[in-house]
Design a protein around this motif. Structure first.
Motif, PDB file in Angstrom:
ATOM      1  N   LEU A   1      -8.610   2.932  -1.320  1.00  0.00           N
ATOM      2  CA  LEU A   1      -7.848   3.619  -2.363  1.00  0.00           C
ATOM      3  C   LEU A   1      -6.518   2.921  -2.611  1.00  0.00           C
ATOM      4  O   LEU A   1      -6.089   2.770  -3.757  1.00  0.00           O
ATOM      5  N   ALA A   2      -5.879   2.491  -1.527  1.00  0.00           N
ATOM      6  CA  ALA A   2      -4.587   1.810  -1.673  1.00  0.00           C
ATOM      7  C   ALA A   2      -4.753   0.526  -2.476  1.00  0.00           C
ATOM      8  O   ALA A   2      -3.935   0.198  -3.335  1.00  0.00           O
TER       9      ALA A   2
ATOM     10  N   GLU B   1      -1.925  -2.462 -15.279  1.00  0.00           N
ATOM     11  CA  GLU B   1      -1.065  -1.788 -16.248  1.00  0.00           C
ATOM     12  C   GLU B   1       0.127  -2.661 -16.639  1.00  0.00           C
ATOM     13  O   GLU B   1       0.487  -2.766 -17.801  1.00  0.00           O
ATOM     14  N   GLN B   2       0.722  -3.296 -15.615  1.00  0.00           N
ATOM     15  CA  GLN B   2       1.902  -4.129 -15.886  1.00  0.00           C
ATOM     16  C   GLN B   2       1.517  -5.355 -16.691  1.00  0.00           C
ATOM     17  O   GLN B   2       2.222  -5.771 -17.609  1.00  0.00           O
TER      18      GLN B   2
ATOM     19  N   ILE C   1      -3.082  -0.574  -6.152  1.00  0.00           N
ATOM     20  CA  ILE C   1      -2.324  -1.818  -6.370  1.00  0.00           C
ATOM     21  C   ILE C   1      -2.919  -2.587  -7.551  1.00  0.00           C
ATOM     22  O   ILE C   1      -2.204  -3.064  -8.426  1.00  0.00           O
ATOM     23  N   VAL C   2      -4.246  -2.696  -7.582  1.00  0.00           N
ATOM     24  CA  VAL C   2      -4.903  -3.435  -8.664  1.00  0.00           C
ATOM     25  C   VAL C   2      -4.627  -2.747 -10.001  1.00  0.00           C
ATOM     26  O   VAL C   2      -4.314  -3.389 -11.010  1.00  0.00           O
TER      27      VAL C   2
ATOM     28  N   ALA D   1       0.831  -1.208   0.000  1.00  0.00           N
ATOM     29  CA  ALA D   1       0.000   0.000   0.000  1.00  0.00           C
ATOM     30  C   ALA D   1       0.862   1.253   0.000  1.00  0.00           C
ATOM     31  O   ALA D   1       1.867   1.324   0.706  1.00  0.00           O
ATOM     32  N   ARG D   2       0.480   2.220  -0.820  1.00  0.00           N
ATOM     33  CA  ARG D   2       1.190   3.497  -0.852  1.00  0.00           C
ATOM     34  C   ARG D   2       0.639   4.389   0.253  1.00  0.00           C
ATOM     35  O   ARG D   2      -0.188   5.265   0.011  1.00  0.00           O
ATOM     36  N   ARG D   3       1.141   4.162   1.474  1.00  0.00           N
ATOM     37  CA  ARG D   3       0.645   4.953   2.601  1.00  0.00           C
ATOM     38  C   ARG D   3       1.004   6.421   2.437  1.00  0.00           C
ATOM     39  O   ARG D   3       0.329   7.297   2.977  1.00  0.00           O
TER      40      ARG D   3
END
Ligand SMILES: [Zn+2]
Length: 304
Positions: free
Chosen positions: A286-287, A297-298, A291-292, A275-277
């Motif tokens: 939102l986190a 995208e990748q 991630i999803v 998670a991008r805290r």
């Protein structure tokens, strides 16, 4: 690559200061070829049966980057968004979709030359053969134009090094009106400070040519005028309000609905780890979306 089995349909030399509108049927190839080398060529492309569908440098830029080349498609503007042409071969690999066509005003306002060859006027004059107006010229696909972006975001043009015989082969994936013109800039690096002729040749594509084109999906959202609420082309210049207009925006009114998602311990540990805290604080929803989306995208777009 051996192209000897392609049937030549027509050929002509485009003289400096000129352009030519060419009807190119699906399955025909337009070769734009250097005669003396070092010449930029601006290019417009319209659906031959509906000129309102034309090449969109923006969509093409988004899908293929700033320098479309061999193996890339030329896309039409939303809401059509169809592949109009395919770049079969490109011996120089320096084409540009950032710079607009040069124009009469550019030469007057920047260089003090009110009467000067320029791509916009050349395009407009070539397109006039098919009843189009100067307003119909679209953002050009700049063939043989070496450009770049500085760290501050400003753009630059470099000399390029094409030699006689260098060429770009464009395969028509639908019937199009293809309009190349010799760029009128002789006072910039674009064409190495001179304007020179280029050769145009039309060929019939062979099975080997078609075999090089990647399969394309078709999508319901590639709309045609039959899908438009208003498909009538305006024939007057003034804009007047339609008194019967009533807006119908997609999915409006927008309604957000919450859905509970239960994570097991392992999944929750993964979320905590990735998670991008720094961005989302304690907002797990939102986190998780971030991630999803990154994974998507990748996986599907091949992005890091
Ligand atoms: Zn130009």
């Amino acid at each position: 690559m051996n192209r000897a089995d392609r049937k030549l349909v027509s050929t002509l030399v485009l003289e400096p200061g000129t352009g030519k509108a060419i009807e190119l049927l699906k399955g025909q190839i337009l070769r734009v070829e250097q005669v003396e080398g070092g010449q930029c060529v601006d290019f417009n492309c319209f659906n031959l049966h509906d000129y309102k569908e034309s090449m969109h440098t923006g969509r093409t830029r988004t899908l293929h980057g700033l320098y479309p080349t061999e193996g890339h498609f030329m896309w039409s503007a939303p809401p059509r968004e169809r592949a109009m042409m395919y770049i079969l071969e490109d011996t120089v690999r320096c084409n540009d979709v950032m710079f607009p066509r040069c124009s009469a005003n550019l030469y007057e306002s920047v260089y003090g030359l009110p009467v000067h060859t320029n791509c916009h006027d050349i395009q407009a004059e070539a397109q006039r053969e098919y009843g189009l107006t100067p307003d119909d010229v679209h953002d050009s696909f700049n063939l043989f134009m070496q450009t770049g972006v500085r760290p501050d975001g400003s753009l630059f043009i470099e000399r390029h090094h094409s030699v006689p015989g260098d060429h770009v082969d464009l395969l028509a994936l639908m019937d199009v009106l293809a309009v190349p013109n010799v760029c009128g800039a002789d006072i910039m690096r674009t064409s190495n400070f001179a304007i020179k002729p280029v050769r145009l040749s039309v060929f019939e594509a062979t099975e080997a040519d078609w075999a090089m084109v990647p399969a394309l999906k078709t999508w319901a959202t590639q709309r045609t005028p039959a899908d438009f609420r208003n498909s009538r082309i305006k024939a007057t210049r003034e804009l007047r309000r339609d008194p019967g207009y009533s807006p119908e925006f997609t999915n409006v009114p927008i309604v957000y609905e919450g859905h509970a998602i239960t994570l097991d311990d392992e999944e929750f540990a993964l979320l905590t780890k990735h998670a991008r805290r720094d961005l989302y604080g304690d907002d797990d929803a939102l986190a998780l979306r971030d991630i999803v989306f990154t994974w998507w995208e990748q996986t599907f777009l091949g992005r890091d």
